[in-house]
Design an enzyme around this catalytic site. Structure first.
Site, mmCIF file in Angstrom:
data_model
loop_
_atom_site.group_PDB
_atom_site.id
_atom_site.type_symbol
_atom_site.label_atom_id
_atom_site.label_comp_id
_atom_site.label_asym_id
_atom_site.label_seq_id
_atom_site.Cartn_x
_atom_site.Cartn_y
_atom_site.Cartn_z
ATOM 1 N N SER A 141 15.674 -25.020 -58.642
ATOM 2 C CA SER A 141 15.190 -23.704 -59.039
ATOM 3 C C SER A 141 16.353 -22.736 -59.241
ATOM 4 C CB SER A 141 14.246 -23.172 -57.959
ATOM 5 O OG SER A 141 13.778 -21.897 -58.298
ATOM 6 N N SER A 160 8.853 -19.165 -60.488
ATOM 7 C CA SER A 160 8.848 -18.682 -59.111
ATOM 8 C C SER A 160 9.934 -19.448 -58.375
ATOM 9 C CB SER A 160 7.480 -18.919 -58.470
ATOM 10 O OG SER A 160 7.410 -18.204 -57.256
ATOM 11 N N GLU A 161 10.830 -18.716 -57.684
ATOM 12 C CA GLU A 161 12.043 -19.352 -57.185
ATOM 13 C C GLU A 161 11.806 -20.352 -56.056
ATOM 14 O OE1 GLU A 161 11.448 -16.090 -57.191
ATOM 15 O OE2 GLU A 161 12.185 -15.081 -55.387
ATOM 16 N N ASN A 162 10.593 -20.381 -55.507
ATOM 17 C CA ASN A 162 10.318 -21.425 -54.512
ATOM 18 C C ASN A 162 10.071 -22.777 -55.149
ATOM 19 O OD1 ASN A 162 7.955 -20.029 -55.414
ATOM 20 N ND2 ASN A 162 6.760 -21.117 -53.884
ATOM 21 N N GLY A 163 10.134 -22.845 -56.493
ATOM 22 C CA GLY A 163 10.112 -24.163 -57.123
ATOM 23 C C GLY A 163 8.977 -24.435 -58.080
#
Lengths: 229, 231
Positions: free
Chosen positions: A92, A50-53
């Site tokens: 990320s 998930s690109e939020n980390g």
């Protein structure tokens, strides 16, 4: 064949899940692609990014276990799995741009025969932003678009040329809709598989570009218990 | 070494009209909610904000927008804020939407002394218009420049008086880079601990980047989309 929206989505999501491979690191876009996590084939291990980390995104938490500090990129509460890791947004997107994501699956408003995709802006109407989509489509090893084949008004979304501002240039590999699976090739769009109960003519009729049809094209199958093939 | 400030009002007391401010968080996760509230109370104007999102209507940076404090914004996604959409469409607010990874890297570059870099994100789109595009190894990349700010408001889980910070789960997001990219970084933490209590190996933002640290007065930590599974 008049499927309800939720039924269309299930047809698309189930077929898209068959593109996962054991050991893949996968980023699933917000909305319909997120549902693919529910259909990972048995015995297969897929790590969701998930690109939020976060790597190793788990399912929604049980009621009462929601944590405001633990969300996916759609801002939904999720859970940890054994092996989960957290990192900053810079890390990320380093892993995204660095080509470490095997597969990115995302939704779109339009895709065209060159593999261009538009999914972030309707000029004068919607101001939301691209989020991480431009980074993902530019760098993932393979990009699959899952979308309904036409707009709510019945207009084609699979076109000769996108009309909306682009998210990425020549980036889409495969498009999966409730009507079929289409690959973007140098020779244009190739209809590779049909959804159950759909004919080649129906797909072509709903498409704004000329489709080539794979020789001996088959229907992807769903058995009674829901398992594919 | 003591960077502790008594309260959030004191921590933001010198933020002037017209400042450029980075604000950490992803959605409402990991936002410096007490520092934002203190800034709204202070009522500064004409701010240039850099943040991934713009809070929601009624919380976080949404409050700054509603108070008319923001004149321009750089972010990647503002879809949860209807007021912003209306203001942007009406031309009342300058909004620059850029790819999320480009935003993260521009901030990282600002803190790391790298004035520009090339990225594949946005090549062939509106984002690349007017920017240098250059081919490396057969693929096109667009040049993007660093971002810096006068102030960065970040949120961490725990911190000490040296300014060492530890974030929790996905509340880390943009906070670590922003902490490095401003002239004055102000960190709010849920727990202020003594130096030595944070394991040196676990410190995510070393104190050198942090000018002021303050314990947040109270935490609402709202959840934007509560999703649960039936067990």
């Amino acid at each position: 064949m008049a499927l309800k929206d939720s039924e269309k989505r299930e047809v698309i999501v189930r077929r898209a899940a068959q593109e996962l491979r054991d050991g893949f690191y996968v980023n699933l876009g917000i909305g319909m692609p997120t549902l693919i996590a529910n259909y990972v084939p048995a015995g297969m291990e897929v790590i969701l990014q998930s690109e939020n980390g976060m790597l190793g995104v788990g399912p929604f938490p049980p009621a009462g276990a929601e944590d405001a500090d633990l969300i996916n990129a759609g801002k939904e509460t999720v859970s940890e799995l054994p092996g989960t890791s957290y990192f900053s947004s810079a890390d990320s997107f380093a892993m995204i741009r660095g080509g470490h994501i095997d597969l990115s699956i995302l939704g779109a408003m339009e895709v065209d025969e060159e593999g261009n995709v538009a999914n972030w802006l309707i000029p004068g109407k919607v101001v939301k932003g691209m989020g991480g989509a431009m980074d993902l489509v530019a760098s993932a090893r393979r990009v699959i678009v899952t979308m309904e084949h036409t707009t709510k008004a019945g207009e084609p979304k699979l076109l000769k040329q996108c009309t909306l501002p682009l998210t990425g240039l020549k980036v889409v590999d495969t498009v999966i809709t409730e009507l079929g699976l289409i690959r973007v090739t140098k020779e244009g769009l190739v209809l590779e598989e049909l959804a159950p109960g759909v004919t080649v003519e129906q797909v072509q009729h709903a498409t704004g570009a000329t489709l080539k049809v794979r020789e001996g094209i088959k229907t992807w199958g769903t058995s009674v218990d829901g398992d594919l093939r | 070494m003591n960077k502790v400030v008594g309260n959030t009002a004191e921590a933001v007391a010198d933020i002037a009209d017209g400042s450029t401010i980075m604000i950490g968080g992803f959605g409402l996760c990991g936002i410096p909610e007490n520092l934002i509230a203190a800034l709204v109370k202070r009522g500064v104007k004409d701010l240039h904000t850099i943040a991934n999102n713009m809070g929601v209507d009624g919380f976080g940076m949404g409050l700054m927008l509603e108070a008319g404090m923001i004149s321009s914004h750089i972010g990647s996604y503002v879809g949860e804020n209807k007021r912003l959409e209306q203001m942007a469409l009406a031309g009342k607010l300058r909004v620059a939407l850029i790819p999320q990874g480009t935003l993260a890297e521009r901030i990282r570059a600002g803190g790391a002394g790298i004035p520009a870099f090339y990225t594949p994100a946005g090549v062939g789109t509106m984002v690349a218009q007017g920017k240098e595009v250059r081919e490396f190894h057969g693929k096109d990349y667009v040049m993007e420049r660093w971002l810096k700010a006068d102030f960065a408001l970040v949120k961490a889980w725990r911190g000490d008086r040296h300014g060492n910070l530890v974030y929790r789960k996905t509340a880390r997001n943009f906070n670590p880079m922003m902490a490095t990219a401003a002239r004055i970084t102000i960190a709010e933490v849920e727990e202020l601990v003594e130096p030595g209590e944070l394991a040196p190996d676990a410190i995510m933002t070393p104190g050198i980047y942090v000018k002021r640290i303050v314990k947040g007065e109270k935490y609402e930590r709202p959840i934007e989309k509560r999703t649960v599974r039936s067990v």
